[in-house]
Design an enzyme around this catalytic site. Structure first.
Site, PDB file in Angstrom:
ATOM      1  N   CYS A 119       0.814  -1.233   0.000  1.00  0.00           N
ATOM      2  CA  CYS A 119       0.000   0.000   0.000  1.00  0.00           C
ATOM      3  C   CYS A 119       0.837   1.269   0.000  1.00  0.00           C
ATOM      4  O   CYS A 119       0.321   2.347  -0.286  1.00  0.00           O
ATOM      5  CB  CYS A 119      -0.914   0.015   1.215  1.00  0.00           C
ATOM      6  SG  CYS A 119      -2.218  -1.187   1.076  1.00  0.00           S
TER       7      CYS A 119
HETATM    8  N1  COA Z   1     -20.648  -9.007   6.601  1.00  0.00           N
HETATM    9  C1  COA Z   1     -21.207  -9.100   7.824  1.00  0.00           C
HETATM   10  N2  COA Z   1     -20.497  -9.338   8.949  1.00  0.00           N
HETATM   11  C2  COA Z   1     -19.166  -9.502   8.822  1.00  0.00           C
HETATM   12  C3  COA Z   1     -18.523  -9.427   7.569  1.00  0.00           C
HETATM   13  C4  COA Z   1     -19.309  -9.166   6.433  1.00  0.00           C
HETATM   14  N3  COA Z   1     -18.780  -9.072   5.215  1.00  0.00           N
HETATM   15  N4  COA Z   1     -17.203  -9.631   7.745  1.00  0.00           N
HETATM   16  C5  COA Z   1     -17.006  -9.838   9.049  1.00  0.00           C
HETATM   17  N5  COA Z   1     -18.191  -9.752   9.708  1.00  0.00           N
HETATM   18  C6  COA Z   1     -18.455  -9.944  11.147  1.00  0.00           C
HETATM   19  C7  COA Z   1     -17.394 -10.800  11.803  1.00  0.00           C
HETATM   20  O1  COA Z   1     -17.727 -12.152  11.690  1.00  0.00           O
HETATM   21  C8  COA Z   1     -17.441 -10.305  13.232  1.00  0.00           C
HETATM   22  O2  COA Z   1     -18.534 -10.923  13.899  1.00  0.00           O
HETATM   23  P1  COA Z   1     -18.458 -11.292  15.457  1.00  0.00           P
HETATM   24  O3  COA Z   1     -18.331  -9.983  16.168  1.00  0.00           O
HETATM   25  O4  COA Z   1     -19.762 -11.981  15.691  1.00  0.00           O
HETATM   26  O5  COA Z   1     -17.251 -12.171  15.609  1.00  0.00           O
HETATM   27  C9  COA Z   1     -17.776  -8.813  13.113  1.00  0.00           C
HETATM   28  O6  COA Z   1     -18.372  -8.667  11.808  1.00  0.00           O
HETATM   29  C10 COA Z   1     -16.576  -7.921  13.228  1.00  0.00           C
HETATM   30  O7  COA Z   1     -15.532  -8.407  12.362  1.00  0.00           O
HETATM   31  P2  COA Z   1     -14.097  -7.730  12.282  1.00  0.00           P
HETATM   32  O8  COA Z   1     -13.288  -8.434  11.256  1.00  0.00           O
HETATM   33  O9  COA Z   1     -13.537  -7.610  13.657  1.00  0.00           O
HETATM   34  O10 COA Z   1     -14.518  -6.302  11.711  1.00  0.00           O
HETATM   35  P3  COA Z   1     -13.794  -4.926  11.832  1.00  0.00           P
HETATM   36  O11 COA Z   1     -14.668  -3.994  12.559  1.00  0.00           O
HETATM   37  O12 COA Z   1     -12.376  -5.037  12.283  1.00  0.00           O
HETATM   38  O13 COA Z   1     -13.771  -4.436  10.299  1.00  0.00           O
HETATM   39  C11 COA Z   1     -12.214  -4.235   8.466  1.00  0.00           C
HETATM   40  C12 COA Z   1     -13.080  -5.172   9.320  1.00  0.00           C
HETATM   41  C13 COA Z   1     -11.384  -5.058   7.513  1.00  0.00           C
HETATM   42  C14 COA Z   1     -13.137  -3.301   7.688  1.00  0.00           C
HETATM   43  C15 COA Z   1     -11.328  -3.371   9.371  1.00  0.00           C
HETATM   44  O14 COA Z   1     -10.724  -4.172  10.346  1.00  0.00           O
HETATM   45  C16 COA Z   1     -10.254  -2.621   8.638  1.00  0.00           C
HETATM   46  O15 COA Z   1     -10.509  -1.909   7.683  1.00  0.00           O
HETATM   47  N6  COA Z   1      -9.008  -2.706   9.140  1.00  0.00           N
HETATM   48  C17 COA Z   1      -7.896  -2.012   8.572  1.00  0.00           C
HETATM   49  C18 COA Z   1      -7.524  -2.676   7.331  1.00  0.00           C
HETATM   50  C19 COA Z   1      -6.421  -2.041   6.575  1.00  0.00           C
HETATM   51  O16 COA Z   1      -6.123  -0.890   6.665  1.00  0.00           O
HETATM   52  N7  COA Z   1      -5.788  -2.838   5.790  1.00  0.00           N
HETATM   53  C20 COA Z   1      -4.807  -2.396   4.944  1.00  0.00           C
HETATM   54  C21 COA Z   1      -5.006  -3.208   3.753  1.00  0.00           C
HETATM   55  S1  COA Z   1      -4.028  -2.606   2.505  1.00  0.00           S
END
Ligand code: COA
Length: 376
Positions: free
Chosen positions: A159
């Site tokens: 990134c």
């Molecule tokens: N639809 C519905 N629910 C979903 C889902 C989806 N597509 N994906 C995950 N969930 C659920 C999970 O199962 C989890 O459920 P639980 O609480 O019952 O266990 C809940 O939603 C939270 O999941 P989590 O993965 O902890 O979500 P989050 O709030 O961390 O958001 C991201 C996920 C990826 C959006 C976020 O973590 C993020 O953007 N992080 C930074 C990523 C980044 O900058 N990456 C760089 C890449 S270049």
């Protein structure tokens, strides 16, 4: 002409694929895939041998990431529950390759906006999170397609590839080794996104950006002085993709999910926010820039919540969209291109002397800061 050794951003370019996928379309396709999978494996699921897949949701995606849509090079196959991957015809070696094609489009726009003749460009750096082949370098193909006499090479810092590319280009200018360098970031992220993975299927989008970094002496009157650049890397497995040329040595695991993008999103969020905020504050201090005086921050576009927290720590107050513009709502995460798209689309209104920050962060971990000041 006497060169100054002062690097500037002369112009930027952007290529946006015409096709876009909304969260509604994406979730509809994903949930059809889930229903098909669960139906096909119903006996095994009932016997407890296979886990039932869970549906995705538009509300979750928007709340957790801020993403509402993303552009892609190949829409229909990505949304087909039986395919869920981009598809196009293989190109012959005599045709321009896919990454080069969109990279060239972004470069042409940057050159045109700077009024730059290709004869005066010295180098092309292709800085992106994935290259579509091992060699020859994408940069050399882009260089040839544009008709540039000089040199080119590829660099991958995930990134942060574009900001690392900008510092590399700026260092060529500072050292007097070049006077005009294109940093191009063609990001066909749809090729390494696992569209079947509920945790990440909504994240990425395709795009290409170009940044023309030049010596102030040759740059157009209206440009951005590069006041300072800072790069940082800290090893982490929290964002990883194991695809590579050694995969064929272990044929049993070729094509498994770890050969695509995988992340521990929550850990990334928690670890990267403080690292990046501190890096910005330290570098602003070194450059004697009051962080609260930054007119605009063009931040990496991965997650709206991360950007809110980083901007708050740097500016000392909740940033509005004018201070920290968002493009991830319509572009998704475009890896290294994200902060450059934000800069490209939201910089024309700044006044002479305004100081801003282009900042990227992501896999590696890697983070890059480019402090810029508008002239004229
Ligand atoms: N639809 C519905 N629910 C979903 C889902 C989806 N597509 N994906 C995950 N969930 C659920 C999970 O199962 C989890 O459920 P639980 O609480 O019952 O266990 C809940 O939603 C939270 O999941 P989590 O993965 O902890 O979500 P989050 O709030 O961390 O958001 C991201 C996920 C990826 C959006 C976020 O973590 C993020 O953007 N992080 C930074 C990523 C980044 O900058 N990456 C760089 C890449 S270049």
């Amino acid at each position: 002409m006497e060169l100054t050794g002062q690097p500037v951003i002369a112009a930027t370019g952007l290529f946006t694929p015409s096709d876009s996928i909304t969260n509604e379309e994406l979730v509809d396709s994903f949930n059809r895939f889930v229903a098909l999978h669960n139906e096909r494996h119903s006996d095994a699921i009932a016997a407890g041998e296979v886990e039932a897949l869970q549906p995705s949701s538009v509300e979750f995606i928007e709340k957790a990431s801020g993403i509402k849509a993303r552009h892609v090079m190949s829409k229909a196959p990505v949304l087909d529950p039986e395919i869920m991957s981009p598809r196009w015809d293989e190109r012959s070696n005599d045709e321009l390759s896919m990454m080069a094609e969109i990279g060239v489009k972004a470069c042409r726009q940057a050159l045109e906006r700077a009024g730059r003749d290709v004869a005066d460009v010295d180098a092309v750096l292709c800085a992106a999170s994935n290259m579509e082949r091992a060699y020859p370098a994408m940069a050399v193909e882009i260089q040839q397609a544009l008709g540039i006499d000089g040199f080119g090479f590829d660099m991958n810092v995930a990134c942060s590839s574009a900001t690392f590319g900008i510092q590399t280009a700026a260092d060529y200018i500072r050292a007097g080794n070049a006077k005009s360098v294109l940093v191009v970031s063609p990001e066909i992220t749809s090729g390494h996104l696992n569209w079947r993975d509920r945790d990440s299927h909504f994240i990425f989008g395709d795009v290409a950006t170009a940044v023309l970094v030049e010596d102030a002496a040759v740059a157009p009157t209206e440009h951005w002085n590069i006041l300072g650049t800072k790069l940082k890397t800290v090893f982490s497995n929290n964002i990883r993709n194991n695809f590579g040329f050694l995969n064929r040595a272990v044929p049993e695991t070729e094509g498994t999910a770890d050969k695509l993008f995988v992340q521990e999103g929550r850990k990334v969020f928690k670890e990267v926010v403080p690292m990046v905020a501190q890096m910005i504050l330290d570098e602003a201090d070194r450059l004697s820039i009051d962080p609260e005086s930054l007119r605009r921050m063009w931040l990496h576009q991965a997650n709206a919540g991360m950007n809110r927290l980083i901007a708050h720590k740097v500016l000392g107050h909740e940033a509005n969209d004018d201070e920290s513009p968002t493009v991830l709502d319509t572009y998704g995460n475009t890896s290294s291109a994200g902060s450059i798209i934000a800069f490209h689309l939201h910089s024309a209104d700044l006044a002479a002397e305004d100081v801003g920050l282009i900042c990227s962060f992501g896999a590696g971990y890697s983070a890059g800061c480019v402090f810029v000041q508008k002239t004229a």
